[in-house]
Each structure stands twice: as structure tokens, then as C-alpha cells.
Enzyme design. Structure first.
Site, PDB file in Angstrom:
ATOM      1  CB  SER A  13       3.501  42.051   9.438  1.00 32.71           C
ATOM      2  OG  SER A  13       3.688  42.928  10.518  1.00 32.71           O
ATOM      3  NE  ARG A  66       7.692  66.651   6.290  1.00 34.71           N
ATOM      4  CZ  ARG A  66       8.173  65.461   6.637  1.00 34.71           C
ATOM      5  NH1 ARG A  66       7.570  64.363   6.227  1.00 34.71           N
ATOM      6  NH2 ARG A  66       9.237  65.356   7.395  1.00 34.71           N
ATOM      7  CG  MET A  91       8.123  54.015   8.761  1.00 34.80           C
ATOM      8  SD  MET A  91       7.548  54.088  10.471  1.00 34.80           S
ATOM      9  CE  MET A  91       9.039  54.718  11.261  1.00 34.80           C
ATOM     10  NE  ARG A  92       8.679  60.568   4.095  1.00 27.40           N
ATOM     11  CZ  ARG A  92       9.914  60.963   4.402  1.00 27.40           C
ATOM     12  NH1 ARG A  92      10.768  60.106   4.932  1.00 27.40           N
ATOM     13  NH2 ARG A  92      10.283  62.203   4.186  1.00 27.40           N
ATOM     14  CG  HIS A 110       2.592  55.022  18.151  1.00 24.49           C
ATOM     15  ND1 HIS A 110       3.567  55.554  17.333  1.00 24.49           N
ATOM     16  CD2 HIS A 110       3.058  55.119  19.421  1.00 24.49           C
ATOM     17  CE1 HIS A 110       4.579  55.972  18.094  1.00 24.49           C
ATOM     18  NE2 HIS A 110       4.300  55.720  19.357  1.00 24.49           N
TER      19      HIS A 110
HETATM   20  C1  GRF Z   1       4.658  48.307  13.538  1.00 29.02           C
HETATM   21  O1  GRF Z   1       5.262  48.062  14.786  1.00 29.02           O
HETATM   22  C2  GRF Z   1       3.902  49.584  13.601  1.00 29.02           C
HETATM   23  O2  GRF Z   1       3.236  49.785  14.800  1.00 29.02           O
HETATM   24  C3  GRF Z   1       5.040  50.558  13.470  1.00 29.02           C
HETATM   25  O3  GRF Z   1       5.859  50.018  12.465  1.00 29.02           O
HETATM   26  C4  GRF Z   1       5.707  48.607  12.483  1.00 29.02           C
HETATM   27  C5  GRF Z   1       5.268  48.217  11.103  1.00 29.02           C
HETATM   28  O4  GRF Z   1       5.306  46.848  10.912  1.00 29.02           O
HETATM   29  N1  GRF Z   1       4.593  51.897  13.254  1.00 29.02           N
HETATM   30  P1  GRF Z   1       4.585  46.223   9.625  1.00 29.02           P
HETATM   31  O5  GRF Z   1       5.075  47.007   8.409  1.00 29.02           O
HETATM   32  O6  GRF Z   1       3.111  46.324   9.798  1.00 29.02           O
HETATM   33  O7  GRF Z   1       5.091  44.816   9.573  1.00 29.02           O
END
Ligand code: GRF
Length: 196
Positions: A13, A66, A91-92, A110
């Protein structure tokens, strides 16, 4: 015109908001690639629907290596010749070698008011601590996790009865305002902190 690549892992998003802002015109940057470590990430189809090239490099194929994952990710990434890389729900954890290569050109969002709550479970930790405010931070990526120079923050109140989910939803709305604004400034060369 600066070239922007966006790395995602999930719904994307924030990535959609970045693309929409760049495509709205009068912007110093353009989206050139959206890449995910998860081929099933819903964000990939959203990027493609907006005419942005996509790539998926499944980290699970590299069994925890990695460096090998990053070498594979670099192929489409370098091919897109990005000036700026935005991490948006990616998320890595990236290795210092990868981060150094893009030093000063990579930013992240973040979901906490850094330096509070680097890492995961940010909303639960803010609620557990009894914080009255939570929020989101856009920062430059350095090899210290979630600790690079802060480019901007957005704050929200923590309401009585908040759960991690209700707080996350309130913060995410503000993320969608903050990240496009900070990317716009960053692409124009601004590095000083800007809070909203
Ligand atoms: C967001 O809250 C971002 O800050 C966090 O993971 C979420 C990702 O949401 N690290 P999206 O994939 O942008 O919808």
C-alpha cells in the site's frame, strides 16, 4: 528525472502511494521497478496495473544465504538503473555489502517514532509501554537496522482500547501521507528532517 526502484514483501500500500504521487506529474522522480522477495506479494500486480515493471526473487530459494539472494536481486535492480531505492514493507534484512552499494540513495519507512522500537512488533511495544503517541519514520538506510538519519516523521495518538491492529491502521494512514512527501523532497535533493 530520478529513477526510483521500490522493494516490497506484501500488500504494497505504501508502494502504491509512492507510484501514484510520482505518476501524478510535477515530480522529480519516476518509478522504474517494483521488486519483491515474495513472488506471491499482492503488491506486484498493483505495480503492474500501474504500468511499472516488476520482478520477484524468492529468498526461500537461497536457503538463508543472504549474499546469494542479494546477488540475484541485484540483477533486475541494477538493470533498472535506479537513482533511489525505496524500501516499502520489505521484510528482509539486507547485508552491509548491499546497503553500502546504495549508500545515500536508499530510504525506508518504519512504523514507529524512531529511535523508539526498531525491529518488529512496533505497535504492540508502543501500547505495552503506555505511550501516548505512536507514528512512522522515513529514514536513510544504513547498516545499523532502522537507525539511519531521519528524514521525517508523522505522529498519531494512541487511543484508549487500542490493539496493535487498530493502532497499525491509524499509523498506516499517516505512512501513506508521509512517504510520498519525503520521497518527493529526497528526489529533489533535500536531506533535512521534515515532520508532518
Ligand atoms: C508498513 O506499516 C510499513 O511501515 C511496515 O510494513 C507495512 C507495509 O505495508 N514496514 P504495505 O506493504 O506498504 O501495505
Amino acid at each position: 528525472m530520478k529513477r526510483v526502484a521500490i522493494l516490497i514483501s506484501g500488500s504494497g500500500s505504501n508502494m502504491v502511494r509512492l507510484i501514484e504521487d510520482m505518476q501524478a506529474g510535477d515530480h522529480p522522480a519516476q518509478p522504474v521497478l517494483v521488486a519483491s522477495n515474495d513472488p506471491a506479494a499482492a503488491g506486484l500486480a498493483k505495480a503492474a496495473a500501474r504500468g511499472v515493471a516488476t520482478a520477484a526473487v524468492d529468498h526461500r530459494a537461497y536457503n538463508g544465504d543472504r549474499a546469494a539472494f542479494e546477488a540475484a536481486l541485484l540483477e533486475p535492480l541494477l538493470g533498472a538503473r535506479p537513482d533511489i531505492i525505496c524500501l516499502a514493507g520489505f521484510m528482509r534484512i539486507l547485508t552491509p555489502a548491499f546497503i553500502d552499494r546504495f549508500e545515500g540513495r536508499m530510504i525506508n519507512i518504519h512504523p514507529s517514532l524512531l529511535p523508539k522500537y526498531p525491529g518488529l512488533r512496533t505497535h504492540a511495544r508502543a501500547i505495552e509501554a503506555g505511550d501516548e503517541e505512536a507514528g512512522a519514520t522515513v529514514h536513510e538506510v544504513t547498516s545499523d537496522l532502522d537507525s539511519g538519519p531521519i528524514l521525517g516523521q508523522a505522529r498519531v495518538p494512541v487511543e484508549p482500547g487500542d490493539t496493535p491492529e487498530t493502532l497499525a491502521a491509524r499509523v498506516l494512514e499517516r505512512e501513506h501521507q508521509l512517504y510520498p512527501l519525503i520521497l518527493r523532497r529526497f528526489a529533489a535533493g533535500a536531506r533535512e528532517r521534515f515532520d508532518i
